[in-house]
Motif scaffolding. Structure first.
Motif, mmCIF file in Angstrom:
data_model
loop_
_atom_site.group_PDB
_atom_site.id
_atom_site.type_symbol
_atom_site.label_atom_id
_atom_site.label_comp_id
_atom_site.label_asym_id
_atom_site.label_seq_id
_atom_site.Cartn_x
_atom_site.Cartn_y
_atom_site.Cartn_z
ATOM 1 N N ARG A 32 0.861 -1.192 0.000
ATOM 2 C CA ARG A 32 0.000 0.000 0.000
ATOM 3 C C ARG A 32 0.888 1.229 0.000
ATOM 4 N NH1 ARG A 32 -4.673 -0.342 4.408
ATOM 5 N NH2 ARG A 32 -5.170 1.633 3.418
ATOM 6 N N ASN A 33 0.424 2.260 -0.660
ATOM 7 C CA ASN A 33 1.119 3.546 -0.702
ATOM 8 C C ASN A 33 2.573 3.393 -1.152
ATOM 9 O OD1 ASN A 33 -1.231 4.907 0.287
ATOM 10 N ND2 ASN A 33 -0.735 4.072 2.282
ATOM 11 N N ALA A 34 2.753 2.832 -2.320
ATOM 12 C CA ALA A 34 4.078 2.649 -2.905
ATOM 13 C C ALA A 34 4.507 3.960 -3.562
ATOM 14 C CB ALA A 34 4.063 1.523 -3.930
ATOM 15 N N TYR A 35 5.646 4.466 -3.144
ATOM 16 C CA TYR A 35 6.132 5.752 -3.639
ATOM 17 C C TYR A 35 7.320 5.575 -4.569
ATOM 18 C CZ TYR A 35 3.361 7.981 0.018
ATOM 19 O OH TYR A 35 2.334 8.405 0.807
ATOM 20 N N SER A 36 7.426 6.482 -5.516
ATOM 21 C CA SER A 36 8.634 6.659 -6.326
ATOM 22 C C SER A 36 8.789 8.165 -6.522
ATOM 23 C CB SER A 36 8.514 5.954 -7.683
ATOM 24 O OG SER A 36 7.767 6.741 -8.601
ATOM 25 N N ARG A 37 9.836 8.545 -7.198
ATOM 26 C CA ARG A 37 10.014 9.975 -7.447
ATOM 27 C C ARG A 37 8.950 10.527 -8.394
ATOM 28 N NH1 ARG A 37 13.733 11.338 -11.999
ATOM 29 N NH2 ARG A 37 13.954 9.440 -13.209
ATOM 30 N N PHE A 38 8.202 9.645 -9.027
ATOM 31 C CA PHE A 38 7.161 10.061 -9.978
ATOM 32 C C PHE A 38 5.797 10.243 -9.331
ATOM 33 C CE2 PHE A 38 10.209 7.351 -12.267
ATOM 34 C CZ PHE A 38 10.780 8.319 -13.067
ATOM 35 N N GLY A 39 5.572 9.555 -8.208
ATOM 36 C CA GLY A 39 4.263 9.637 -7.577
ATOM 37 C C GLY A 39 4.017 8.466 -6.658
ATOM 38 N N GLU A 40 2.743 8.195 -6.409
ATOM 39 C CA GLU A 40 2.337 7.151 -5.477
ATOM 40 C C GLU A 40 1.299 6.253 -6.123
ATOM 41 O OE1 GLU A 40 -0.138 6.685 -1.298
ATOM 42 O OE2 GLU A 40 -0.222 8.545 -2.427
ATOM 43 N N ILE A 41 1.352 4.982 -5.758
ATOM 44 C CA ILE A 41 0.305 4.036 -6.129
ATOM 45 C C ILE A 41 -0.362 3.608 -4.829
ATOM 46 C CG2 ILE A 41 -0.213 1.766 -7.098
ATOM 47 C CD1 ILE A 41 2.146 2.246 -9.031
ATOM 48 N N ASP A 42 -1.682 3.732 -4.788
ATOM 49 C CA ASP A 42 -2.411 3.469 -3.550
ATOM 50 C C ASP A 42 -2.307 2.009 -3.110
ATOM 51 O OD1 ASP A 42 -3.297 6.138 -3.304
ATOM 52 O OD2 ASP A 42 -4.944 5.740 -4.698
#
Length: 108
Positions: free
Chosen positions: A27-37
């Motif tokens: 849940r809430n996977a982050y990268s420098r591009f954004g987040e995936i819920d």
């Protein structure tokens, strides 16, 4: 929308997906591009899930081409980091006052 309401909608979405056979990976996977819920797996395919909720309007309209582009870039970053070679798709779960809708394999 407050962070608490967003967290509650994501929790509803997780339960909804699990009831339909998804295995929640992250849940809430982050990268420098954004987040995936939510990142889930079902039927041998990864699902990168965007959760949207709201009242007084249709939250589906908050999924824009720009948002989808960020999700795709974040999915690529996650796939590279994880080393997964599973097929994947982008899904959306829309949480409304009157129910939950799962939109599978959305594109722009």
């Amino acid at each position: 929308m407050s962070r608490a309401k967003g967290d509650a909608a994501e929790a509803q979405a997780v339960r909804f997906l699990m009831e339909r056979g998804c295995r929640i990976l992250e849940r809430n996977a982050y990268s420098r591009f954004g987040e995936i819920d939510i990142i889930a797996e079902k039927g041998g395919a990864l699902r990168f899930v965007e959760v949207k909720s709201g009242t007084g309007f249709d939250p589906i309209y908050n999924i824009t081409p720009t948002k989808l582009g960020r999700i795709v870039k974040t999915a690529h970053a996650w796939l590279k980091k994880s080393g997964s070679d599973l097929p994947w798709q982008i899904d959306a779960v829309i949480v409304r006052d009157d129910g939950i809708e799962w939109l599978e394999n959305i594109t722009f």
